[in-house]
Design a protein around this motif. Sequence first.
Motif, PDB file in Angstrom:
ATOM      1  N   LEU A 350       0.880  -1.229  -0.023  1.00 43.36           N
ATOM      2  CA  LEU A 350       0.027   0.065  -0.060  1.00 43.36           C
ATOM      3  C   LEU A 350       0.871   1.264   0.057  1.00 43.36           C
ATOM      4  CD1 LEU A 350      -2.726   1.252   0.162  1.00 43.36           C
ATOM      5  CD2 LEU A 350      -2.535   1.147   2.795  1.00 43.36           C
ATOM      6  N   PHE A 351       1.993   1.096   0.901  1.00 47.58           N
ATOM      7  CA  PHE A 351       2.779   2.480   0.838  1.00 47.58           C
ATOM      8  C   PHE A 351       3.425   2.593  -0.415  1.00 47.58           C
ATOM      9  CE2 PHE A 351       3.085   1.288   5.355  1.00 47.58           C
ATOM     10  CZ  PHE A 351       2.206   2.226   5.953  1.00 47.58           C
ATOM     11  N   SER A 352       3.973   1.518  -1.089  1.00 41.70           N
ATOM     12  CA  SER A 352       4.632   1.652  -2.417  1.00 41.70           C
ATOM     13  C   SER A 352       3.550   2.209  -3.444  1.00 41.70           C
ATOM     14  CB  SER A 352       5.106   0.271  -2.923  1.00 41.70           C
ATOM     15  OG  SER A 352       6.109  -0.276  -2.152  1.00 41.70           O
ATOM     16  N   LEU A 353       2.458   1.842  -3.565  1.00 45.07           N
ATOM     17  CA  LEU A 353       1.226   2.324  -4.310  1.00 45.07           C
ATOM     18  C   LEU A 353       1.108   3.771  -4.083  1.00 45.07           C
ATOM     19  CD1 LEU A 353      -0.829   2.036  -6.386  1.00 45.07           C
ATOM     20  CD2 LEU A 353      -2.449   1.132  -4.726  1.00 45.07           C
ATOM     21  N   GLN A 354       1.008   4.334  -2.794  1.00 41.28           N
ATOM     22  CA  GLN A 354       0.723   5.567  -2.512  1.00 41.28           C
ATOM     23  C   GLN A 354       1.733   6.561  -3.016  1.00 41.28           C
ATOM     24  OE1 GLN A 354       0.038   5.093   1.746  1.00 41.28           O
ATOM     25  NE2 GLN A 354      -2.197   5.090   1.419  1.00 41.28           N
ATOM     26  N   LYS A 355       3.118   6.153  -2.740  1.00 39.46           N
ATOM     27  CA  LYS A 355       4.257   6.729  -3.210  1.00 39.46           C
ATOM     28  C   LYS A 355       4.163   6.809  -4.811  1.00 39.46           C
ATOM     29  CE  LYS A 355       7.982   6.104   0.258  1.00 39.46           C
ATOM     30  NZ  LYS A 355       9.163   5.420   0.856  1.00 39.46           N
ATOM     31  N   ASP A 357       1.730   6.819  -6.746  1.00 36.44           N
ATOM     32  CA  ASP A 357       0.608   7.666  -7.088  1.00 36.44           C
ATOM     33  C   ASP A 357       1.037   9.224  -6.993  1.00 36.44           C
ATOM     34  OD1 ASP A 357      -1.928   8.416  -7.748  1.00 36.44           O
ATOM     35  OD2 ASP A 357      -2.793   8.083  -5.988  1.00 36.44           O
ATOM     36  N   ILE A 358       1.554   9.364  -5.849  1.00 38.35           N
ATOM     37  CA  ILE A 358       2.139  10.865  -5.419  1.00 38.35           C
ATOM     38  C   ILE A 358       3.045  11.365  -6.482  1.00 38.35           C
ATOM     39  CG2 ILE A 358       3.261  12.363  -4.066  1.00 38.35           C
ATOM     40  CD1 ILE A 358       1.878  10.759  -1.619  1.00 38.35           C
ATOM     41  N   LEU A 359       3.949  10.563  -6.727  1.00 41.64           N
ATOM     42  CA  LEU A 359       5.207  10.935  -7.891  1.00 41.64           C
ATOM     43  C   LEU A 359       4.667  10.990  -9.178  1.00 41.64           C
ATOM     44  CD1 LEU A 359       8.062   8.483  -6.507  1.00 41.64           C
ATOM     45  CD2 LEU A 359       7.791  10.928  -6.326  1.00 41.64           C
ATOM     46  N   LEU A 367       5.949  13.315  -0.279  1.00 42.23           N
ATOM     47  CA  LEU A 367       6.015  11.766   0.354  1.00 42.23           C
ATOM     48  C   LEU A 367       5.973  11.869   1.804  1.00 42.23           C
ATOM     49  CD1 LEU A 367       8.556  10.550  -2.316  1.00 42.23           C
ATOM     50  CD2 LEU A 367       6.107  10.180  -2.394  1.00 42.23           C
ATOM     51  N   ASP A 368       5.874  12.902   2.454  1.00 45.33           N
ATOM     52  CA  ASP A 368       6.031  12.775   4.081  1.00 45.33           C
ATOM     53  C   ASP A 368       4.539  12.434   4.532  1.00 45.33           C
ATOM     54  OD1 ASP A 368       8.522  13.846   4.298  1.00 45.33           O
ATOM     55  OD2 ASP A 368       8.033  15.884   4.671  1.00 45.33           O
ATOM     56  N   LYS A 369       3.529  12.328   3.797  1.00 47.40           N
ATOM     57  CA  LYS A 369       2.301  11.788   4.083  1.00 47.40           C
ATOM     58  C   LYS A 369       2.418  10.442   4.161  1.00 47.40           C
ATOM     59  CE  LYS A 369      -0.525  15.369   1.695  1.00 47.40           C
ATOM     60  NZ  LYS A 369      -1.135  15.980   2.922  1.00 47.40           N
ATOM     61  N   GLU A 371       5.361   8.667   4.657  1.00 43.70           N
ATOM     62  CA  GLU A 371       6.401   8.182   5.895  1.00 43.70           C
ATOM     63  C   GLU A 371       5.689   8.489   7.168  1.00 43.70           C
ATOM     64  OE1 GLU A 371       9.222   6.888   5.188  1.00 43.70           O
ATOM     65  OE2 GLU A 371       9.014   7.023   3.301  1.00 43.70           O
ATOM     66  N   LYS A 372       4.538   9.155   7.290  1.00 37.53           N
ATOM     67  CA  LYS A 372       3.953   9.400   8.639  1.00 37.53           C
ATOM     68  C   LYS A 372       2.991   8.375   8.825  1.00 37.53           C
ATOM     69  CE  LYS A 372       3.924  14.548   8.452  1.00 37.53           C
ATOM     70  NZ  LYS A 372       3.483  15.944   8.675  1.00 37.53           N
ATOM     71  N   LEU A 373       2.147   7.665   7.817  1.00 42.28           N
ATOM     72  CA  LEU A 373       1.396   6.722   8.014  1.00 42.28           C
ATOM     73  C   LEU A 373       2.331   5.488   8.063  1.00 42.28           C
ATOM     74  CD1 LEU A 373      -1.432   6.877   5.020  1.00 42.28           C
ATOM     75  CD2 LEU A 373      -1.656   6.758   7.719  1.00 42.28           C
ATOM     76  N   LYS A 374       3.419   5.297   7.431  1.00 41.97           N
ATOM     77  CA  LYS A 374       4.285   4.143   8.004  1.00 41.97           C
ATOM     78  C   LYS A 374       4.814   4.287   9.418  1.00 41.97           C
ATOM     79  CE  LYS A 374       7.599   2.867   5.016  1.00 41.97           C
ATOM     80  NZ  LYS A 374       8.881   2.899   4.258  1.00 41.97           N
ATOM     81  N   LYS A 375       4.939   5.296   9.815  1.00 42.03           N
ATOM     82  CA  LYS A 375       5.572   5.592  11.235  1.00 42.03           C
ATOM     83  C   LYS A 375       4.404   5.043  12.137  1.00 42.03           C
ATOM     84  CE  LYS A 375       9.263   8.581  10.563  1.00 42.03           C
ATOM     85  NZ  LYS A 375       9.961   9.922  10.794  1.00 42.03           N
ATOM     86  N   ARG A 376       2.873   5.692  11.847  1.00 42.02           N
ATOM     87  CA  ARG A 376       1.794   5.219  12.722  1.00 42.02           C
ATOM     88  C   ARG A 376       1.688   3.747  12.613  1.00 42.02           C
ATOM     89  NH1 ARG A 376      -3.237   8.753  10.926  1.00 42.02           N
ATOM     90  NH2 ARG A 376      -4.013   7.383  12.735  1.00 42.02           N
ATOM     91  N   THR A 377       1.934   3.121  11.660  1.00 44.41           N
ATOM     92  CA  THR A 377       1.581   1.734  11.457  1.00 44.41           C
ATOM     93  C   THR A 377       2.687   0.947  12.268  1.00 44.41           C
ATOM     94  OG1 THR A 377       0.914   2.203   9.038  1.00 44.41           O
ATOM     95  CG2 THR A 377       1.643  -0.105   9.525  1.00 44.41           C
ATOM     96  N   GLU A 378       3.946   1.267  12.121  1.00 37.18           N
ATOM     97  CA  GLU A 378       4.853   0.615  12.792  1.00 37.18           C
ATOM     98  C   GLU A 378       4.674   1.000  14.551  1.00 37.18           C
ATOM     99  OE1 GLU A 378       8.402   2.669  11.474  1.00 37.18           O
ATOM    100  OE2 GLU A 378       8.355   1.890   9.512  1.00 37.18           O
ATOM    101  N   ALA A 379       3.973   1.780  14.843  1.00 38.47           N
ATOM    102  CA  ALA A 379       3.917   1.971  16.350  1.00 38.47           C
ATOM    103  C   ALA A 379       2.774   1.204  16.460  1.00 38.47           C
ATOM    104  CB  ALA A 379       3.505   3.557  16.435  1.00 38.47           C
ATOM    105  N   ILE A 380       1.497   1.210  16.044  1.00 33.44           N
ATOM    106  CA  ILE A 380       0.491   0.321  16.156  1.00 33.44           C
ATOM    107  C   ILE A 380       0.983  -0.921  16.289  1.00 33.44           C
ATOM    108  CG2 ILE A 380      -1.608  -0.373  15.100  1.00 33.44           C
ATOM    109  CD1 ILE A 380      -2.324   2.469  14.032  1.00 33.44           C
TER     110      ILE A 380
END
Length: 447
Positions: A350-355, A357-359, A367-369, A371-380
């Motif tokens: 999902l993160f690769s698809l979102q990246k 799409d943005i590019l 792309l910070d958006k 990265e923030k979702l990735k960090k939230r995911t890792e924390a959860i």
Amino acid sequence: MIISLPKNVAYIIDTLYDKGFEAYAVGGCIRDSILGKKPNDWDITTSAPPEIIEKTFEKTIPTGIKHGTVTVLIDKEPFEVTTYRIDGEYLNNRRPEEVTFVSSLKEDLARRDFTINALAYNHKDGLKDYHNGLSDIKEGIIRTVGNPDVRFTEDALRLLRAVRFSCQLGFSLSEETYDSIKKNSSLIKNISRERIREELNKILLSDKPSKGFLLLESTGLLKYILPEAQAMVGLDQRNPHHDKDVFIHTLSVIDNAPKNLTLRLAALLHDIAKPETFTIDKKGKGHFYGHEKAGVEVSERLLRRLTYDNETIAMVKKLVSHHMMVFSSPKDSTWKKVIGDIGRENMPLLFSLQKADILASAPPHDLDKVEKLKKRTEAIIKNGNPLYIKDLEVTGEDIMNTFLLKPGRHIGDILNYLLERVLEKPELNNKNKLLNIAKGYIDKNKL
């Protein structure tokens, strides 16, 4: 020219020569060797008839005996060995009704699809090239052997194979080959969906899939194999976030995505419903409200038509459904549902698809958006937050025993309700607390 043949290939060729017959490595393995690529497999053509091939080698499989092909097993490795042949009349633009075995390599190579595949080699005679295939390889040209109209009418899958080879190898279609594909593009309707799917997969997994899709569109093949994608062509998004039409944007997303078939299928389909959800507001700005949800339905219909497996379809649908969430700042409970739906191990897709799409959108590329979702995911995940029913501190059996309920759909409904509450407040994941919440649900719903 010297080509290094694997020892088992050389053994088969030498053994057939010892029996008084010719034999050559042929086709794509020779093409790839010339290009410096490692062949996926090695095919052999020979003047020996099938029955001689079967008698000559200890372990054989009559995989295509009607058409002269015998699979020879050497050290458990399979090699297709096919008798020189010419093809009879083709049926349904796909297969010859019958073949005639011949003793001439030149006749056999004359029936093949493209010059770059009509090459044969052995250590005794060197390279056999009757159709200037070596020259076309050096010039980077895809050209049919003989009249392209005849080649494509014989086997319409060659229309798609020409595009695929062009895309995979970075070659150009010769003018007469390109024109013939346009002229005969409707014949692709006679090819099975499974065959189309396999060629499409190879295009998607090439270094630059966009080249293949642009060729599919310009030759007229796209509207027959992917009419939903054809609808994206030329659709001006009329939106400051996009500097490309929907089709070109989609191709850019595919190119930006890592080489993973499921991911690139999702890239192809992430905006597939934009044509049917397109609206323009009073200021002339384009919108595609709900295109990701509508895209789930379109994706499933398209993928089932092309006979993709259920697992691939399910994951592509999930990626399409959630690809826009990078722009919505979802609350934790909502994002936990996404992680639970896609699966912890699949979140990188999902993160690769979102990246990607943005590019592929208009700059700036934030792309910070992602990265923030990735960090939230890792924390959860690190915190061990419950994400699935199996993570709850109560089971369906606990609920049935505590409240004297019989098995049924209502038990699943109760567990789903408990999960919803725990996703919002992880601290509720305690057996006594969950049973109290379950009691309230049961009383309210009169279960």
